[in-house]
Design an enzyme around this catalytic site. Structure first.
Site, PDB file in Angstrom:
ATOM      1  N   THR A 129       0.712  -1.491   0.172  1.00  0.00           N
ATOM      2  CA  THR A 129       0.627   0.097   0.025  1.00  0.00           C
ATOM      3  C   THR A 129       1.004   1.348  -0.054  1.00  0.00           C
ATOM      4  O   THR A 129       2.595   0.774   0.228  1.00  0.00           O
ATOM      5  CB  THR A 129      -1.108  -0.315   1.397  1.00  0.00           C
ATOM      6  N   ASN A 130       0.082   2.348  -0.804  1.00  0.00           N
ATOM      7  CA  ASN A 130       1.007   3.578  -0.379  1.00  0.00           C
ATOM      8  C   ASN A 130       0.089   4.795   0.306  1.00  0.00           C
ATOM      9  O   ASN A 130       0.295   5.716   0.170  1.00  0.00           O
ATOM     10  CB  ASN A 130       1.024   4.456  -1.452  1.00  0.00           C
TER      11      ASN A 130
ATOM     12  N   ASP B  60      -7.388  -5.126   2.356  1.00  0.00           N
ATOM     13  CA  ASP B  60      -8.032  -5.037   1.570  1.00  0.00           C
ATOM     14  C   ASP B  60      -9.637  -5.263   2.897  1.00  0.00           C
ATOM     15  O   ASP B  60     -10.153  -5.869   3.037  1.00  0.00           O
ATOM     16  CB  ASP B  60      -8.850  -5.726  -0.116  1.00  0.00           C
TER      17      ASP B  60
ATOM     18  N   PHE C 123     -10.342   8.605   8.330  1.00  0.00           N
ATOM     19  CA  PHE C 123     -11.029   9.280   6.315  1.00  0.00           C
ATOM     20  C   PHE C 123     -11.423   7.610   6.017  1.00  0.00           C
ATOM     21  O   PHE C 123     -12.144   7.249   7.080  1.00  0.00           O
ATOM     22  CB  PHE C 123      -9.286   7.913   6.426  1.00  0.00           C
TER      23      PHE C 123
ATOM     24  N   TYR D 147     -14.923   6.247   5.684  1.00  0.00           N
ATOM     25  CA  TYR D 147     -16.026   6.375   6.461  1.00  0.00           C
ATOM     26  C   TYR D 147     -16.175   6.655   7.724  1.00  0.00           C
ATOM     27  O   TYR D 147     -17.078   6.136   8.429  1.00  0.00           O
ATOM     28  CB  TYR D 147     -16.748   4.587   5.624  1.00  0.00           C
TER      29      TYR D 147
ATOM     30  N   HIS E 271     -11.144  -2.559  12.463  1.00  0.00           N
ATOM     31  CA  HIS E 271     -11.031  -4.052  11.507  1.00  0.00           C
ATOM     32  C   HIS E 271      -9.319  -4.647  11.502  1.00  0.00           C
ATOM     33  O   HIS E 271      -9.101  -5.661  11.558  1.00  0.00           O
ATOM     34  CB  HIS E 271     -11.548  -3.656  10.524  1.00  0.00           C
TER      35      HIS E 271
END
Ligand code: IMP
Length: 192
Positions: A8-9, A69, A149, A151, A177
């Protein structure tokens, strides 16, 4: 010290995960390994997308890596937005528009149960492992708070009275989560 790439970035995720990983790992982002291309996320499931991203890095760059994800799954919307959480309201991936769409679709429904679900895929020396983290909670009637960030302003985790966007980063980590999935990943890494 083991080297691990997190595929990820996203600076928010990197900050959250660095807070958990501490000094135990030589932890690298996609930018750190010179991976600047868009990695496809085209499968119909969170698990499939996590695998697709990890495989892209492992096959293309030869590093042990993990990817994740995340989806928001709203019970009264039959699990939507789910795998399309990032672009629920359109390809602009606009967080405000995404939240507005969830609030509009739910209207004043009394069942506001939802969960964030993260699936992590680790590829370690060619072997694939999956770890899941779930944060159950409720969708609010309106946006509240301005931290975090995505939701965060419309989600109250179970056991709390405030939205993720009203919490500090460290408070959010107690419910998150992603933190729960990461804790399983870290427990696995420490054992092996
Ligand atoms: P991705 O897994 O980064 O593609 O995230 C999918 C979608 O879930 C994006 O719209 C994110 O903004 C949202 N999302 C992921 N994690 C969180 C979170 O901790 N809080 C709020 N939204 C999140």
């Amino acid at each position: 010290m083991a080297t691990l790439v997190f595929a990820t970035n996203n600076p928010n995720k990197i900050r959250e995960i660095r807070a958990q990983l501490g000094e135990q790992y030589d932890f690298r982002s996609l930018a750190d390994i010179g991976c600047f291309e868009e990695i496809p996320e085209t499968t119909p499931t969170l698990k499939g997308n996590a695998l697709q991203k990890a495989r892209h890095v492992f096959d293309g760059y030869g590093h042990d890596c993990f990817s994740e994800d995340t989806g928001l799954e709203v019970e009264a919307l039959a699990g939507a937005p789910g795998v399309i959480t990032a672009h629920y309201a359109g390809p602009e991936r606009d967080a405000q528009a995404n939240m507005d769409k969830v609030l509009a679709e739910l209207g004043d429904a009394s069942n506001r149960k939802a969960q964030f679900r993260t699936v992590i895929c680790l590829i370690e020396q060619g072997t694939t492992h999956f770890f899941e983290g779930i944060c159950p909670g409720q969708i609010t009637l309106e946006k509240t708070g301005d931290s975090g960030f995505g939701y965060d302003p419309i989600f109250i985790p179970e056991g709390a009275a405030r939205t993720f966007a009203e919490m500090s980063g460290s408070e959010k980590l107690q419910y998150s989560h992603r933190a729960r999935a990461m804790a399983k990943l870290i427990a696995y890494l420490q054992k092996h």
